[in-house]
Design an enzyme around this catalytic site. Sequence first.
Site, PDB file in Angstrom:
ATOM      1  N   ASP A  66       0.830  -1.069   0.040  1.00 40.35           N
ATOM      2  CA  ASP A  66       0.019   0.105  -0.057  1.00 40.35           C
ATOM      3  C   ASP A  66       0.928   1.244   0.023  1.00 40.35           C
ATOM      4  O   ASP A  66       1.864   1.299   0.471  1.00 40.35           O
ATOM      5  CB  ASP A  66      -0.977  -0.204   1.063  1.00 40.35           C
ATOM      6  CG  ASP A  66      -1.874  -1.123   1.115  1.00 40.35           C
ATOM      7  OD1 ASP A  66      -2.263  -1.747   0.260  1.00 40.35           O
ATOM      8  OD2 ASP A  66      -2.126  -1.683   2.391  1.00 40.35           O
ATOM      9  N   ASP A  72      -0.278   7.067   8.677  1.00 43.26           N
ATOM     10  CA  ASP A  72       0.542   5.600   8.788  1.00 43.26           C
ATOM     11  C   ASP A  72       1.943   5.780   9.552  1.00 43.26           C
ATOM     12  O   ASP A  72       2.113   5.207  10.552  1.00 43.26           O
ATOM     13  CB  ASP A  72       0.940   4.920   7.445  1.00 43.26           C
ATOM     14  CG  ASP A  72      -0.431   4.090   6.921  1.00 43.26           C
ATOM     15  OD1 ASP A  72      -1.700   3.968   7.984  1.00 43.26           O
ATOM     16  OD2 ASP A  72      -0.842   3.857   6.003  1.00 43.26           O
ATOM     17  N   GLU A  95       2.935  -3.625  10.804  1.00 43.96           N
ATOM     18  CA  GLU A  95       2.738  -3.781   9.597  1.00 43.96           C
ATOM     19  C   GLU A  95       3.592  -2.719   8.820  1.00 43.96           C
ATOM     20  O   GLU A  95       4.016  -3.306   7.552  1.00 43.96           O
ATOM     21  CB  GLU A  95       1.274  -3.342   9.198  1.00 43.96           C
ATOM     22  CG  GLU A  95       1.085  -3.544   7.850  1.00 43.96           C
ATOM     23  CD  GLU A  95      -0.496  -3.214   7.295  1.00 43.96           C
ATOM     24  OE1 GLU A  95      -0.932  -2.019   7.654  1.00 43.96           O
ATOM     25  OE2 GLU A  95      -0.903  -3.976   6.319  1.00 43.96           O
ATOM     26  N   GLU A  96       3.957  -1.658   9.395  1.00 43.12           N
ATOM     27  CA  GLU A  96       4.889  -0.654   8.474  1.00 43.12           C
ATOM     28  C   GLU A  96       6.383  -0.920   8.169  1.00 43.12           C
ATOM     29  O   GLU A  96       7.122  -0.377   7.843  1.00 43.12           O
ATOM     30  CB  GLU A  96       4.680   0.670   9.100  1.00 43.12           C
ATOM     31  CG  GLU A  96       3.112   1.135   9.013  1.00 43.12           C
ATOM     32  CD  GLU A  96       2.812   1.412   7.691  1.00 43.12           C
ATOM     33  OE1 GLU A  96       1.435   0.918   7.468  1.00 43.12           O
ATOM     34  OE2 GLU A  96       3.296   1.520   6.469  1.00 43.12           O
ATOM     35  N   ASP A 117      -0.932  -2.795  13.937  1.00 45.01           N
ATOM     36  CA  ASP A 117      -1.183  -2.350  12.888  1.00 45.01           C
ATOM     37  C   ASP A 117      -1.406  -1.199  13.190  1.00 45.01           C
ATOM     38  O   ASP A 117      -2.406  -0.659  13.946  1.00 45.01           O
ATOM     39  CB  ASP A 117      -2.233  -2.896  12.220  1.00 45.01           C
ATOM     40  CG  ASP A 117      -2.562  -2.343  10.697  1.00 45.01           C
ATOM     41  OD1 ASP A 117      -3.521  -2.989  10.169  1.00 45.01           O
ATOM     42  OD2 ASP A 117      -1.987  -1.543  10.459  1.00 45.01           O
ATOM     43  N   LEU A 119      -2.169   1.764  11.758  1.00 41.74           N
ATOM     44  CA  LEU A 119      -3.262   2.576  11.215  1.00 41.74           C
ATOM     45  C   LEU A 119      -3.894   1.739  10.203  1.00 41.74           C
ATOM     46  O   LEU A 119      -3.700   1.772   8.900  1.00 41.74           O
ATOM     47  CB  LEU A 119      -2.818   3.818  10.734  1.00 41.74           C
ATOM     48  CG  LEU A 119      -3.998   5.081  10.794  1.00 41.74           C
ATOM     49  CD1 LEU A 119      -4.403   5.283  12.271  1.00 41.74           C
ATOM     50  CD2 LEU A 119      -3.557   6.282  10.304  1.00 41.74           C
ATOM     51  N   ASP A 120      -4.772   0.834  10.390  1.00 38.36           N
ATOM     52  CA  ASP A 120      -5.713   0.149   9.806  1.00 38.36           C
ATOM     53  C   ASP A 120      -6.824   0.888   8.928  1.00 38.36           C
ATOM     54  O   ASP A 120      -7.394   1.730   9.610  1.00 38.36           O
ATOM     55  CB  ASP A 120      -6.424  -0.966  10.604  1.00 38.36           C
ATOM     56  CG  ASP A 120      -7.333  -1.942   9.933  1.00 38.36           C
ATOM     57  OD1 ASP A 120      -6.918  -2.545   8.860  1.00 38.36           O
ATOM     58  OD2 ASP A 120      -8.277  -1.852  10.079  1.00 38.36           O
ATOM     59  N   GLU A 282      -3.527  -8.325  12.703  1.00 33.88           N
ATOM     60  CA  GLU A 282      -4.832  -8.113  12.481  1.00 33.88           C
ATOM     61  C   GLU A 282      -5.847  -9.088  12.882  1.00 33.88           C
ATOM     62  O   GLU A 282      -6.694  -9.032  13.792  1.00 33.88           O
ATOM     63  CB  GLU A 282      -5.108  -7.698  11.064  1.00 33.88           C
ATOM     64  CG  GLU A 282      -4.267  -6.509  10.451  1.00 33.88           C
ATOM     65  CD  GLU A 282      -4.494  -6.260   8.859  1.00 33.88           C
ATOM     66  OE1 GLU A 282      -4.326  -7.220   8.051  1.00 33.88           O
ATOM     67  OE2 GLU A 282      -4.399  -4.998   8.488  1.00 33.88           O
TER      68      GLU A 282
END
Length: 337
Positions: A66, A72, A95-96, A117, A119-120, A282
């Site tokens: 993404d 984020d 996640e980042e 995560d 900023l989902d 998640e």
Amino acid sequence: MTQSAKFMTLERFINEGEEMHPGATGEFSGLLHDLSLAAKLVWREVSKAGLVNVMGSTDRMNVSGDIVKKLDVFADETIFKAMDHGGHICVMASEENEDILHIPDRYKAGKYVLLYDPLDGSSNIDANITIGSIFSIFIRVSDGGGKGTLADCLQPGYKQVAAGYIIYGSSTMFVYSTGHGVHGFTLDPSVGEFLLSHENIRIPAKGKIYSLNEGNFSSWDPGMQKYIQYLKETDKSTGRPYSLRYIGTMVGDAHRTLLYGGIFAYPGDKKNPEGKLRLMYECNPMAYIFDQAGGKSSDGKQSILNVRPTSLHQRTPVFLGSTEDIGMCERFLKGEK
Ligand code: P6P
């Protein structure tokens, strides 16, 4: 809402929870306090995203491919910096960031592991749609007390000691469980405190809402297609047809499902047999929350909590919801219906 709940802050609730658990070191409450501070710092930026130059994209891509939104990056860094110095954590994963995140040498490493995560639902930021942060907490399995390891992170979901999420919606809520039920706290911006608003959340045994991206219908397995067709048939005795509600942010769709019942899903399909959503930060935390609230999770065959992790960013098909709805879905997926 009970009288005492009106003034029950997250901090007091955590401290009183620690008192209930003999032998608790208070270390856990320190970790959750740090996390609630991170939540307020992220909320402060998210709540003014439309006003200052945090909109738009950076030129970076994350492991999900993404385009990374500026919020984020801010949320990822904010959570890491809020958590890295309290002495509660030995390693993090986000996640980042492709690799595990070590605690800086100048800080003491603790016994907990945090996966998150930050900023989902970030693709929804520019449209001012609900987004969220998700977290999962384990106790380290490596010994030595020093830096944590990848093995500390790659633990199956049933070994989580806590999990939860922050939902930045019409109001901002901190929802978590430490294995003693699921509790929701709503941020009162006027005092900057999370106040108990949803004590001991329990999901209905059956709902009448289904939530998934039906645009992928043609790529689903036949059993999945039959299940969704079943939900859309008219049969008053089984509360059908169900309604479709889909925000496109897992935290928002999962939170509504937790409160109202029904099913949220991101199934695998022909293009992506493992689906889209990530197991470790998640699906595992959400599965823990649903389990604690009297609901159920599945990857189509087994509880998400029993899925054996093999890599930090692995994906899994995910079904979360009311026990009766997950059970019915699994029967269609197994070809029993
Ligand atoms: P789709 C948001 O990008 C996200 O990671 C989850 O929060 C959400 O449930 C899902 O992807 C939405 O994916 O393919 O329906 O846009």
